[in-house]
Scaffold this motif. Structure first.
Motif, short mmCIF file in Angstrom:
data_model
loop_
_atom_site.label_atom_id
_atom_site.label_comp_id
_atom_site.label_asym_id
_atom_site.label_seq_id
_atom_site.Cartn_x
_atom_site.Cartn_y
_atom_site.Cartn_z
N ASP A 79 -2.55 -3.26 -3.33
CA ASP A 79 -3.42 -2.99 -2.00
C ASP A 79 -3.97 -1.45 -2.12
O ASP A 79 -3.92 -0.98 -3.26
CB ASP A 79 -2.70 -3.04 -0.63
N VAL A 80 -4.02 -0.44 -1.08
CA VAL A 80 -4.58 0.77 -1.16
C VAL A 80 -3.47 1.44 -1.88
O VAL A 80 -2.46 1.61 -1.68
CB VAL A 80 -4.73 1.20 0.39
N GLY A 116 -13.66 2.51 -3.66
CA GLY A 116 -12.20 2.23 -4.63
C GLY A 116 -12.35 0.86 -5.38
O GLY A 116 -13.33 0.52 -5.66
N ARG A 128 0.77 -1.34 0.08
CA ARG A 128 0.06 -0.05 0.19
C ARG A 128 0.76 1.16 -0.03
O ARG A 128 2.04 1.28 0.59
CB ARG A 128 -0.97 0.16 1.22
N VAL A 137 -12.49 -2.24 -4.14
CA VAL A 137 -13.32 -3.24 -3.67
C VAL A 137 -14.73 -2.62 -3.42
O VAL A 137 -15.47 -3.47 -4.00
CB VAL A 137 -12.76 -3.51 -2.06
N SER A 161 -19.94 9.30 6.96
CA SER A 161 -19.55 7.94 7.16
C SER A 161 -20.56 7.28 8.15
O SER A 161 -20.97 6.32 8.18
CB SER A 161 -18.09 7.53 7.58
P1 NAD Z 1 -8.88 1.77 -2.79
O1 NAD Z 1 -7.57 2.84 -2.60
O2 NAD Z 1 -9.06 1.46 -4.08
O3 NAD Z 1 -10.18 2.49 -2.37
C1 NAD Z 1 -10.15 2.99 -1.10
C2 NAD Z 1 -11.40 3.89 -1.06
O4 NAD Z 1 -11.69 4.42 0.31
C3 NAD Z 1 -11.57 5.18 -1.61
O5 NAD Z 1 -12.66 5.18 -2.32
C4 NAD Z 1 -11.20 5.83 -0.70
O6 NAD Z 1 -12.02 7.28 -1.12
C5 NAD Z 1 -12.14 5.62 0.35
N1 NAD Z 1 -11.97 6.29 1.86
C6 NAD Z 1 -10.62 6.45 2.26
N2 NAD Z 1 -10.89 7.01 3.39
C7 NAD Z 1 -12.19 7.11 3.86
C8 NAD Z 1 -12.96 7.45 4.83
N3 NAD Z 1 -12.47 7.99 6.02
N4 NAD Z 1 -14.43 7.36 4.62
C9 NAD Z 1 -14.94 6.83 3.58
N5 NAD Z 1 -14.35 6.46 2.62
C10 NAD Z 1 -13.10 6.63 2.70
O7 NAD Z 1 -8.47 0.64 -1.90
P2 NAD Z 1 -9.05 -0.79 -2.15
O8 NAD Z 1 -8.06 -1.76 -2.84
O9 NAD Z 1 -10.44 -0.50 -2.48
O10 NAD Z 1 -9.08 -1.08 -0.55
C11 NAD Z 1 -9.82 -1.02 0.52
C12 NAD Z 1 -9.72 -1.72 1.61
O11 NAD Z 1 -9.96 -3.30 1.41
C13 NAD Z 1 -8.36 -1.64 2.35
O12 NAD Z 1 -8.62 -2.26 3.76
C14 NAD Z 1 -7.56 -2.98 1.72
O13 NAD Z 1 -6.75 -3.47 2.43
C15 NAD Z 1 -8.84 -3.91 1.52
N6 NAD Z 1 -8.39 -5.01 0.49
C16 NAD Z 1 -8.30 -4.65 -0.70
C17 NAD Z 1 -7.87 -5.69 -1.54
C18 NAD Z 1 -7.80 -5.58 -3.21
O14 NAD Z 1 -7.82 -6.52 -3.77
N7 NAD Z 1 -7.58 -4.25 -3.55
C19 NAD Z 1 -8.13 -7.13 -1.09
C20 NAD Z 1 -8.31 -7.31 0.27
C21 NAD Z 1 -8.46 -6.17 1.21
#
Ligand code: NAD
Length: 438
Positions: free
Chosen positions: A146-147, A220, A74, A222, A279
Protein backbone atom coordinates in the motif's frame (compact mmCIF):
# COMPACT_ATOMS: atom_id res chain seq x y z
CA UNK A 1 -20.18 12.94 17.57
CA UNK A 2 -18.52 11.05 14.71
CA UNK A 3 -15.46 12.68 13.13
CA UNK A 4 -16.21 12.63 9.42
CA UNK A 5 -12.58 12.78 8.37
CA UNK A 6 -11.99 9.51 10.24
CA UNK A 7 -12.15 6.59 7.74
CA UNK A 8 -13.58 4.26 10.41
CA UNK A 9 -16.52 6.59 11.09
CA UNK A 10 -17.03 7.23 7.38
CA UNK A 11 -17.25 3.56 6.45
CA UNK A 12 -19.55 2.82 9.42
CA UNK A 13 -21.87 5.52 8.10
CA UNK A 14 -21.72 4.04 4.58
CA UNK A 15 -22.50 0.60 6.01
CA UNK A 16 -25.40 1.93 8.07
CA UNK A 17 -26.95 3.52 4.98
CA UNK A 18 -26.50 0.39 2.83
CA UNK A 19 -28.15 -1.79 5.50
CA UNK A 20 -31.10 0.63 5.67
CA UNK A 21 -31.45 0.91 1.87
CA UNK A 22 -31.31 -2.85 1.42
CA UNK A 23 -33.87 -3.18 4.25
CA UNK A 24 -31.53 -5.69 5.93
CA UNK A 25 -31.85 -6.61 9.55
CA UNK A 26 -29.86 -4.45 12.00
CA UNK A 27 -27.89 -7.64 12.79
CA UNK A 28 -25.94 -7.04 9.58
CA UNK A 29 -24.77 -3.66 10.89
CA UNK A 30 -24.08 -5.08 14.33
CA UNK A 31 -21.94 -7.84 12.83
CA UNK A 32 -19.97 -5.69 10.39
CA UNK A 33 -19.60 -2.34 12.19
CA UNK A 34 -16.10 -3.18 13.53
CA UNK A 35 -13.19 -5.41 12.51
CA UNK A 36 -13.31 -8.90 14.02
CA UNK A 37 -9.68 -8.45 15.08
CA UNK A 38 -7.37 -5.48 15.60
CA UNK A 39 -3.83 -6.18 16.73
CA UNK A 40 -1.43 -3.46 17.87
CA UNK A 41 2.25 -4.35 18.09
CA UNK A 42 5.45 -2.69 19.16
CA UNK A 43 8.38 -3.45 16.86
CA UNK A 44 11.88 -2.86 18.25
CA UNK A 45 14.50 -1.96 15.64
CA UNK A 46 18.24 -1.57 16.21
CA UNK A 47 18.88 1.66 14.29
CA UNK A 48 22.11 2.29 12.34
CA UNK A 49 23.16 4.67 15.12
CA UNK A 50 23.21 1.72 17.54
CA UNK A 51 20.14 3.00 19.42
CA UNK A 52 17.04 0.84 19.91
CA UNK A 53 13.79 2.38 18.69
CA UNK A 54 10.29 0.87 18.94
CA UNK A 55 7.72 1.47 16.19
CA UNK A 56 3.97 0.95 16.50
CA UNK A 57 2.25 -1.32 14.00
CA UNK A 58 -1.35 -2.42 13.44
CA UNK A 59 -3.26 -5.12 11.61
CA UNK A 60 -7.03 -4.96 11.35
CA UNK A 61 -9.00 -7.94 9.99
CA UNK A 62 -12.58 -7.00 9.32
CA UNK A 63 -14.56 -10.13 8.47
CA UNK A 64 -13.80 -13.55 7.02
CA UNK A 65 -17.42 -14.25 6.06
CA UNK A 66 -16.57 -14.72 2.36
CA UNK A 67 -12.96 -15.91 2.66
CA UNK A 68 -9.53 -15.18 4.17
CA UNK A 69 -8.92 -11.50 4.87
CA UNK A 70 -6.81 -9.49 2.44
CA UNK A 71 -5.34 -6.00 2.39
CA UNK A 72 -2.23 -3.87 2.10
CA UNK A 73 0.29 -2.59 4.63
CA UNK A 74 1.15 1.13 4.65
CA UNK A 75 4.17 2.85 6.15
CA UNK A 76 3.22 6.42 7.06
CA UNK A 77 3.63 8.81 10.02
CA UNK A 78 -0.15 9.40 10.18
CA UNK A 79 -1.19 5.72 10.49
CA UNK A 80 -3.67 5.21 13.36
CA UNK A 81 -5.77 2.33 14.68
CA UNK A 82 -8.91 3.95 13.29
CA UNK A 83 -7.32 4.44 9.89
CA UNK A 84 -6.49 0.74 9.53
CA UNK A 85 -9.89 -0.22 10.98
CA UNK A 86 -11.68 1.89 8.38
CA UNK A 87 -9.42 0.76 5.55
CA UNK A 88 -9.94 -2.92 6.50
CA UNK A 89 -13.70 -2.43 6.19
CA UNK A 90 -13.29 -0.75 2.79
CA UNK A 91 -11.28 -3.82 1.72
CA UNK A 92 -14.20 -6.10 2.67
CA UNK A 93 -16.55 -4.09 0.50
CA UNK A 94 -13.99 -3.78 -2.30
CA UNK A 95 -13.40 -7.54 -2.53
CA UNK A 96 -17.15 -8.14 -2.27
CA UNK A 97 -18.04 -5.70 -5.04
CA UNK A 98 -15.46 -7.45 -7.26
CA UNK A 99 -16.82 -10.88 -6.32
CA UNK A 100 -13.44 -12.03 -4.92
CA UNK A 101 -13.41 -14.86 -2.35
CA UNK A 102 -11.93 -12.67 0.40
CA UNK A 103 -12.77 -10.50 3.38
CA UNK A 104 -10.99 -7.24 4.20
CA UNK A 105 -7.88 -6.39 6.22
CA UNK A 106 -5.36 -3.55 6.45
CA UNK A 107 -2.08 -2.99 8.21
CA UNK A 108 0.21 -0.12 8.91
CA UNK A 109 3.34 1.01 10.71
CA UNK A 110 3.66 4.52 12.14
CA UNK A 111 6.92 5.62 10.53
CA UNK A 112 8.41 7.90 7.92
CA UNK A 113 10.22 5.52 5.54
CA UNK A 114 12.10 8.46 3.99
CA UNK A 115 14.01 8.79 7.29
CA UNK A 116 15.01 5.10 7.41
CA UNK A 117 18.05 3.46 5.83
CA UNK A 118 17.56 0.29 3.78
CA UNK A 119 18.81 -1.83 6.68
CA UNK A 120 16.39 -0.15 9.12
CA UNK A 121 13.50 -0.55 6.68
CA UNK A 122 14.26 -4.25 6.26
CA UNK A 123 14.51 -4.80 10.03
CA UNK A 124 11.19 -3.00 10.54
CA UNK A 125 9.44 -5.00 7.78
CA UNK A 126 10.71 -8.32 9.17
CA UNK A 127 9.86 -7.28 12.75
CA UNK A 128 6.27 -6.50 11.73
CA UNK A 129 5.84 -10.05 10.36
CA UNK A 130 7.47 -11.69 13.42
CA UNK A 131 4.95 -9.90 15.63
CA UNK A 132 1.93 -10.79 13.47
CA UNK A 133 2.66 -14.10 11.71
CA UNK A 134 0.52 -16.02 14.22
CA UNK A 135 -2.62 -14.35 12.82
CA UNK A 136 -1.58 -14.32 9.16
CA UNK A 137 -1.23 -16.91 6.40
CA UNK A 138 -2.34 -17.84 2.88
CA UNK A 139 -5.65 -19.24 4.17
CA UNK A 140 -6.05 -16.71 6.97
CA UNK A 141 -4.91 -13.17 6.18
CA UNK A 142 -2.89 -12.19 3.11
CA UNK A 143 -1.02 -8.84 3.06
CA UNK A 144 0.01 -6.73 0.05
CA UNK A 145 1.65 -3.35 -0.68
CA UNK A 146 0.00 0.00 0.00
CA UNK A 147 1.28 3.56 0.54
CA UNK A 148 5.11 3.57 0.77
CA UNK A 149 5.48 -0.20 0.60
CA UNK A 150 6.83 -2.02 -2.44
CA UNK A 151 7.57 -5.46 -3.96
CA UNK A 152 10.99 -5.33 -2.27
CA UNK A 153 9.34 -4.97 1.15
CA UNK A 154 6.90 -7.78 0.28
CA UNK A 155 9.95 -9.97 -0.54
CA UNK A 156 11.46 -9.35 2.93
CA UNK A 157 8.11 -10.00 4.59
CA UNK A 158 7.61 -13.25 2.68
CA UNK A 159 11.10 -14.41 3.61
CA UNK A 160 10.51 -13.66 7.28
CA UNK A 161 7.23 -15.61 7.26
CA UNK A 162 8.91 -18.57 5.54
CA UNK A 163 11.82 -18.55 8.00
CA UNK A 164 9.61 -18.43 11.08
CA UNK A 165 7.27 -21.13 9.76
CA UNK A 166 10.02 -23.30 8.26
CA UNK A 167 8.13 -23.63 4.99
CA UNK A 168 7.81 -21.97 1.60
CA UNK A 169 4.45 -20.23 1.22
CA UNK A 170 4.43 -17.92 -1.80
CA UNK A 171 0.68 -17.34 -1.32
CA UNK A 172 1.31 -15.67 2.07
CA UNK A 173 1.72 -12.22 0.49
CA UNK A 174 0.92 -10.61 -2.86
CA UNK A 175 2.61 -7.81 -4.77
CA UNK A 176 5.93 -9.62 -4.28
CA UNK A 177 8.77 -9.69 -6.83
CA UNK A 178 8.13 -11.85 -9.91
CA UNK A 179 11.02 -14.16 -9.05
CA UNK A 180 9.34 -15.07 -5.74
CA UNK A 181 6.00 -15.89 -7.41
CA UNK A 182 4.65 -12.39 -8.02
CA UNK A 183 2.15 -11.99 -10.84
CA UNK A 184 2.92 -10.43 -14.17
CA UNK A 185 0.93 -7.19 -14.39
CA UNK A 186 0.55 -6.69 -10.61
CA UNK A 187 2.60 -3.52 -10.35
CA UNK A 188 0.46 -1.58 -12.84
CA UNK A 189 -2.79 -3.36 -11.95
CA UNK A 190 -4.42 -0.69 -9.77
CA UNK A 191 -3.79 2.06 -12.33
CA UNK A 192 -4.84 -0.23 -15.17
CA UNK A 193 -8.09 -1.03 -13.35
CA UNK A 194 -8.68 2.69 -12.74
CA UNK A 195 -8.32 3.31 -16.48
CA UNK A 196 -10.64 0.41 -17.42
CA UNK A 197 -13.28 1.86 -15.12
CA UNK A 198 -12.80 5.41 -16.49
CA UNK A 199 -13.20 4.11 -20.07
CA UNK A 200 -16.39 2.28 -19.02
CA UNK A 201 -17.74 5.46 -17.44
CA UNK A 202 -16.88 7.50 -20.54
CA UNK A 203 -18.66 4.92 -22.69
CA UNK A 204 -21.84 5.18 -20.56
CA UNK A 205 -21.70 8.97 -20.53
CA UNK A 206 -21.02 9.30 -24.27
CA UNK A 207 -17.52 10.80 -23.84
CA UNK A 208 -14.96 10.00 -26.55
CA UNK A 209 -11.60 9.25 -24.85
CA UNK A 210 -9.76 10.82 -27.79
CA UNK A 211 -11.55 14.13 -27.17
CA UNK A 212 -11.25 13.92 -23.38
CA UNK A 213 -8.88 15.46 -20.83
CA UNK A 214 -7.83 14.36 -17.33
CA UNK A 215 -5.94 15.50 -14.23
CA UNK A 216 -4.28 13.14 -11.74
CA UNK A 217 -3.44 14.00 -8.10
CA UNK A 218 -0.71 11.72 -6.71
CA UNK A 219 2.06 10.26 -8.84
CA UNK A 220 3.08 7.13 -6.98
CA UNK A 221 2.28 3.58 -8.02
CA UNK A 222 -1.38 4.24 -8.75
CA UNK A 223 -1.23 7.80 -10.12
CA UNK A 224 1.74 7.24 -12.44
CA UNK A 225 0.33 4.10 -14.10
CA UNK A 226 -3.10 5.75 -14.35
CA UNK A 227 -1.60 8.78 -16.14
CA UNK A 228 0.53 6.56 -18.41
CA UNK A 229 -2.39 4.32 -19.41
CA UNK A 230 -4.86 7.20 -19.84
CA UNK A 231 -2.33 8.78 -22.19
CA UNK A 232 -1.96 5.44 -24.03
CA UNK A 233 -5.79 5.30 -24.38
CA UNK A 234 -5.72 8.68 -26.15
CA UNK A 235 -6.85 10.83 -23.21
CA UNK A 236 -5.09 14.21 -22.88
CA UNK A 237 -3.55 14.29 -19.39
CA UNK A 238 -3.15 18.00 -18.61
CA UNK A 239 -2.04 17.97 -14.97
CA UNK A 240 -0.39 15.72 -12.40
CA UNK A 241 0.86 16.40 -8.90
CA UNK A 242 2.83 14.71 -6.15
CA UNK A 243 3.49 15.83 -2.59
CA UNK A 244 6.28 18.22 -3.65
CA UNK A 245 4.79 19.95 -6.68
CA UNK A 246 2.83 19.74 -9.90
CA UNK A 247 3.09 19.72 -13.68
CA UNK A 248 0.41 21.43 -15.78
CA UNK A 249 0.06 22.01 -19.51
CA UNK A 250 -3.43 22.75 -20.89
CA UNK A 251 -2.38 21.31 -24.27
CA UNK A 252 -1.57 17.97 -22.62
CA UNK A 253 1.56 16.74 -20.86
CA UNK A 254 4.13 14.66 -22.71
CA UNK A 255 3.69 11.66 -20.39
CA UNK A 256 6.70 9.60 -21.61
CA UNK A 257 8.95 12.69 -21.09
CA UNK A 258 7.33 13.29 -17.70
CA UNK A 259 8.05 9.68 -16.64
CA UNK A 260 11.72 10.12 -17.63
CA UNK A 261 11.82 13.38 -15.62
CA UNK A 262 10.35 11.59 -12.57
CA UNK A 263 12.85 8.73 -12.91
CA UNK A 264 15.66 11.33 -12.91
CA UNK A 265 14.45 13.81 -10.29
CA UNK A 266 12.00 11.67 -8.21
CA UNK A 267 9.25 14.28 -8.63
CA UNK A 268 6.91 15.73 -11.27
CA UNK A 269 7.77 19.38 -10.60
CA UNK A 270 9.74 21.05 -13.38
CA UNK A 271 8.78 18.48 -16.04
CA UNK A 272 9.56 19.67 -19.59
CA UNK A 273 6.92 22.04 -21.01
CA UNK A 274 4.93 22.32 -17.78
CA UNK A 275 4.17 24.83 -15.06
CA UNK A 276 3.53 24.10 -11.37
CA UNK A 277 -0.02 23.55 -10.08
CA UNK A 278 -1.36 23.16 -6.54
CA UNK A 279 -3.75 20.38 -5.47
CA UNK A 280 -6.81 22.60 -5.15
CA UNK A 281 -6.41 24.01 -8.66
CA UNK A 282 -5.80 20.54 -10.07
CA UNK A 283 -8.92 19.07 -8.47
CA UNK A 284 -11.08 21.89 -9.83
CA UNK A 285 -9.66 22.04 -13.38
CA UNK A 286 -12.03 22.18 -16.34
CA UNK A 287 -11.31 18.63 -17.52
CA UNK A 288 -13.50 15.58 -18.18
CA UNK A 289 -11.95 13.39 -15.49
CA UNK A 290 -10.26 14.15 -12.18
CA UNK A 291 -8.39 11.26 -10.57
CA UNK A 292 -7.49 11.68 -6.88
CA UNK A 293 -4.70 9.09 -6.45
CA UNK A 294 -2.94 10.32 -3.28
CA UNK A 295 -4.51 10.13 0.19
CA UNK A 296 -7.85 10.46 2.00
CA UNK A 297 -10.09 13.52 2.37
CA UNK A 298 -8.88 15.53 -0.63
CA UNK A 299 -12.26 16.34 -2.19
CA UNK A 300 -13.79 18.34 0.64
CA UNK A 301 -17.13 20.14 0.58
CA UNK A 302 -15.45 23.36 -0.60
CA UNK A 303 -13.58 21.58 -3.40
CA UNK A 304 -16.66 19.56 -4.40
CA UNK A 305 -18.61 22.79 -4.97
CA UNK A 306 -15.94 23.90 -7.44
CA UNK A 307 -15.32 20.61 -9.26
CA UNK A 308 -15.81 21.10 -13.00
CA UNK A 309 -15.05 17.55 -14.16
CA UNK A 310 -17.86 15.26 -15.32
CA UNK A 311 -16.18 12.21 -13.73
CA UNK A 312 -14.30 11.77 -10.44
CA UNK A 313 -12.41 8.48 -10.53
CA UNK A 314 -11.44 7.60 -6.96
CA UNK A 315 -8.09 5.88 -7.42
CA UNK A 316 -7.13 6.59 -3.79
CA UNK A 317 -9.03 5.09 -0.87
CA UNK A 318 -11.50 7.53 0.69
CA UNK A 319 -10.40 10.66 -1.24
CA UNK A 320 -13.84 12.30 -0.87
CA UNK A 321 -15.22 13.46 2.49
CA UNK A 322 -18.89 12.59 3.23
CA UNK A 323 -19.80 16.30 2.88
CA UNK A 324 -17.93 16.44 -0.43
CA UNK A 325 -19.75 13.32 -1.54
CA UNK A 326 -23.12 14.87 -0.83
CA UNK A 327 -22.27 17.92 -2.95
CA UNK A 328 -20.95 15.79 -5.85
CA UNK A 329 -24.21 13.81 -5.78
CA UNK A 330 -26.27 17.02 -5.77
CA UNK A 331 -24.22 18.44 -8.63
CA UNK A 332 -24.60 15.22 -10.63
CA UNK A 333 -20.86 14.57 -10.90
CA UNK A 334 -20.33 10.93 -11.90
CA UNK A 335 -18.22 9.35 -9.13
CA UNK A 336 -16.53 6.00 -9.71
CA UNK A 337 -16.30 4.98 -6.03
CA UNK A 338 -12.98 3.86 -4.60
CA UNK A 339 -14.15 0.34 -3.74
CA UNK A 340 -14.80 -0.22 -7.46
CA UNK A 341 -12.35 2.18 -9.14
CA UNK A 342 -9.11 1.06 -7.45
CA UNK A 343 -10.00 -2.64 -7.10
CA UNK A 344 -7.66 -3.67 -9.94
CA UNK A 345 -4.80 -4.11 -7.46
CA UNK A 346 -6.58 -6.55 -5.19
CA UNK A 347 -8.02 -8.35 -8.23
CA UNK A 348 -4.55 -9.07 -9.63
CA UNK A 349 -3.42 -9.92 -6.08
CA UNK A 350 -6.16 -12.53 -6.15
CA UNK A 351 -4.81 -13.77 -9.51
CA UNK A 352 -1.33 -13.89 -7.92
CA UNK A 353 -2.61 -15.98 -4.99
CA UNK A 354 -4.45 -18.33 -7.39
CA UNK A 355 -1.27 -18.76 -9.49
CA UNK A 356 0.74 -19.43 -6.29
CA UNK A 357 -1.64 -22.15 -5.22
CA UNK A 358 -1.50 -23.75 -8.70
CA UNK A 359 2.25 -23.26 -9.05
CA UNK A 360 1.48 -22.31 -12.66
CA UNK A 361 1.81 -18.80 -14.04
CA UNK A 362 0.00 -16.67 -16.62
CA UNK A 363 1.43 -14.20 -19.12
CA UNK A 364 0.97 -10.46 -18.59
CA UNK A 365 -1.50 -10.36 -21.51
CA UNK A 366 -3.58 -13.06 -19.90
CA UNK A 367 -3.57 -11.27 -16.54
CA UNK A 368 -4.55 -7.96 -18.18
CA UNK A 369 -7.36 -9.65 -20.12
CA UNK A 370 -8.73 -11.25 -16.96
CA UNK A 371 -8.42 -7.92 -15.12
CA UNK A 372 -10.36 -6.12 -17.83
CA UNK A 373 -13.11 -8.72 -17.70
CA UNK A 374 -13.37 -8.39 -13.91
CA UNK A 375 -13.41 -4.57 -13.92
CA UNK A 376 -15.98 -4.34 -16.73
CA UNK A 377 -18.17 -6.95 -15.10
CA UNK A 378 -18.09 -5.25 -11.67
CA UNK A 379 -18.63 -1.81 -13.23
CA UNK A 380 -21.62 -3.18 -15.11
CA UNK A 381 -23.17 -4.69 -11.95
CA UNK A 382 -22.77 -1.42 -10.02
CA UNK A 383 -23.97 0.69 -12.95
CA UNK A 384 -27.14 -1.43 -13.30
CA UNK A 385 -27.78 -0.95 -9.58
CA UNK A 386 -27.28 2.81 -10.03
CA UNK A 387 -29.74 2.92 -12.96
CA UNK A 388 -32.35 0.51 -11.65
CA UNK A 389 -32.49 1.94 -8.12
CA UNK A 390 -31.74 5.56 -8.99
CA UNK A 391 -28.90 5.75 -6.45
CA UNK A 392 -25.50 7.45 -6.60
CA UNK A 393 -22.70 5.14 -7.84
CA UNK A 394 -21.13 4.91 -4.36
CA UNK A 395 -24.43 3.89 -2.80
CA UNK A 396 -24.89 1.35 -5.62
CA UNK A 397 -21.46 -0.21 -4.99
CA UNK A 398 -22.22 -0.54 -1.26
CA UNK A 399 -25.58 -2.13 -1.96
CA UNK A 400 -23.94 -4.80 -4.13
CA UNK A 401 -21.07 -5.37 -1.65
CA UNK A 402 -23.02 -5.39 1.63
CA UNK A 403 -25.64 -7.67 0.12
CA UNK A 404 -22.96 -10.23 -0.82
CA UNK A 405 -21.31 -10.13 2.62
CA UNK A 406 -24.72 -10.44 4.31
CA UNK A 407 -25.57 -13.48 2.16
CA UNK A 408 -22.30 -15.16 3.21
CA UNK A 409 -22.85 -14.32 6.90
CA UNK A 410 -26.35 -15.73 6.69
CA UNK A 411 -25.14 -18.88 4.94
CA UNK A 412 -22.68 -19.42 7.81
CA UNK A 413 -25.49 -19.02 10.33
CA UNK A 414 -24.01 -15.84 11.85
CA UNK A 415 -27.12 -13.76 11.30
CA UNK A 416 -30.78 -14.60 11.08
CA UNK A 417 -31.92 -11.95 8.63
CA UNK A 418 -32.92 -12.89 5.11
CA UNK A 419 -31.17 -10.57 2.67
CA UNK A 420 -33.79 -10.70 -0.03
CA UNK A 421 -33.26 -7.29 -1.57
CA UNK A 422 -33.39 -7.05 -5.36
CA UNK A 423 -29.73 -6.69 -6.24
CA UNK A 424 -28.37 -7.17 -9.77
CA UNK A 425 -26.47 -10.40 -9.57
CA UNK A 426 -23.08 -11.13 -11.03
CA UNK A 427 -21.11 -14.32 -10.54
CA UNK A 428 -18.39 -14.35 -7.90
CA UNK A 429 -14.95 -14.85 -9.45
CA UNK A 430 -14.50 -18.29 -7.97
CA UNK A 431 -18.00 -19.52 -8.81
CA UNK A 432 -18.59 -19.29 -12.51
CA UNK A 433 -15.85 -17.47 -14.41
CA UNK A 434 -17.06 -18.77 -17.78
CA UNK A 435 -20.31 -16.86 -17.32
CA UNK A 436 -18.49 -13.58 -16.68
CA UNK A 437 -18.97 -11.22 -19.60
CA UNK A 438 -15.88 -10.41 -21.69
P1 NAD B 1 2.41 5.82 -3.30
O1 NAD B 1 3.08 5.99 -2.00
O2 NAD B 1 3.11 5.02 -4.38
O3 NAD B 1 2.07 7.26 -3.94
C1 NAD B 1 1.37 8.26 -3.28
C2 NAD B 1 1.50 9.54 -4.12
O4 NAD B 1 0.72 10.58 -3.56
C3 NAD B 1 2.93 10.08 -4.18
O5 NAD B 1 3.19 10.57 -5.50
C4 NAD B 1 2.90 11.26 -3.21
O6 NAD B 1 3.88 12.24 -3.52
C5 NAD B 1 1.50 11.76 -3.47
N1 NAD B 1 0.96 12.61 -2.41
C6 NAD B 1 0.98 12.43 -1.07
N2 NAD B 1 0.40 13.47 -0.45
C7 NAD B 1 -0.01 14.31 -1.42
C8 NAD B 1 -0.65 15.56 -1.43
N3 NAD B 1 -1.01 16.15 -0.29
N4 NAD B 1 -0.90 16.16 -2.62
C9 NAD B 1 -0.54 15.56 -3.79
N5 NAD B 1 0.08 14.39 -3.83
C10 NAD B 1 0.35 13.78 -2.67
O7 NAD B 1 0.97 5.21 -3.00
P2 NAD B 1 0.00 4.43 -3.98
O8 NAD B 1 0.22 2.96 -3.82
O9 NAD B 1 0.05 5.05 -5.34
O10 NAD B 1 -1.41 4.73 -3.27
C11 NAD B 1 -2.14 5.94 -3.51
C12 NAD B 1 -3.58 5.73 -3.05
O11 NAD B 1 -4.14 4.62 -3.74
C13 NAD B 1 -3.74 5.41 -1.55
O12 NAD B 1 -4.98 5.95 -1.13
C14 NAD B 1 -3.83 3.89 -1.54
O13 NAD B 1 -4.49 3.39 -0.39
C15 NAD B 1 -4.62 3.66 -2.80
N6 NAD B 1 -4.52 2.33 -3.37
C16 NAD B 1 -3.31 1.78 -3.71
C17 NAD B 1 -3.27 0.52 -4.29
C18 NAD B 1 -1.99 -0.10 -4.77
O14 NAD B 1 -2.05 -1.19 -5.40
N7 NAD B 1 -0.83 0.52 -4.60
C19 NAD B 1 -4.46 -0.20 -4.49
C20 NAD B 1 -5.68 0.39 -4.13
C21 NAD B 1 -5.69 1.66 -3.58
Amino acid sequence: MADMTNPYHIVQDQLRRAVANLKLDQEVYELLKSPMRLVEVSIPVRMDSGALRSFTGFRAQHTDAIGPTKGGIRFHPSVTADEVRGLSMWMTFKTAVMGLPYGGAKGGIVCDPAELSDAELEALSRGYIRRLEAVMGPELDIPAPDVNTSPRIMGWMLDEYDRVRGQNSPGFITGKPLVLGGSAGREAATGRGVVFSILEAMHRLGIDPHQASAAVQGFGNVGSHTARLLHAAGVRVVAVRDVNGGAFNPEGLDIPALLEHVARTRGVKGAPGSEDIDSESLLTLDVDVVVPAALENQVTEAIARRVRARIIAEAANGPTTPEGDHILDERNVFVIPDILCNAGGVTVSYFEWVQNSMGYYWSENEVNRKLRRSMVNAFDTVYRMHEEHGVFMREAAYLVAVHRVALAAEARGWIHSHPEAEVPSAPMQHMAPETVKT
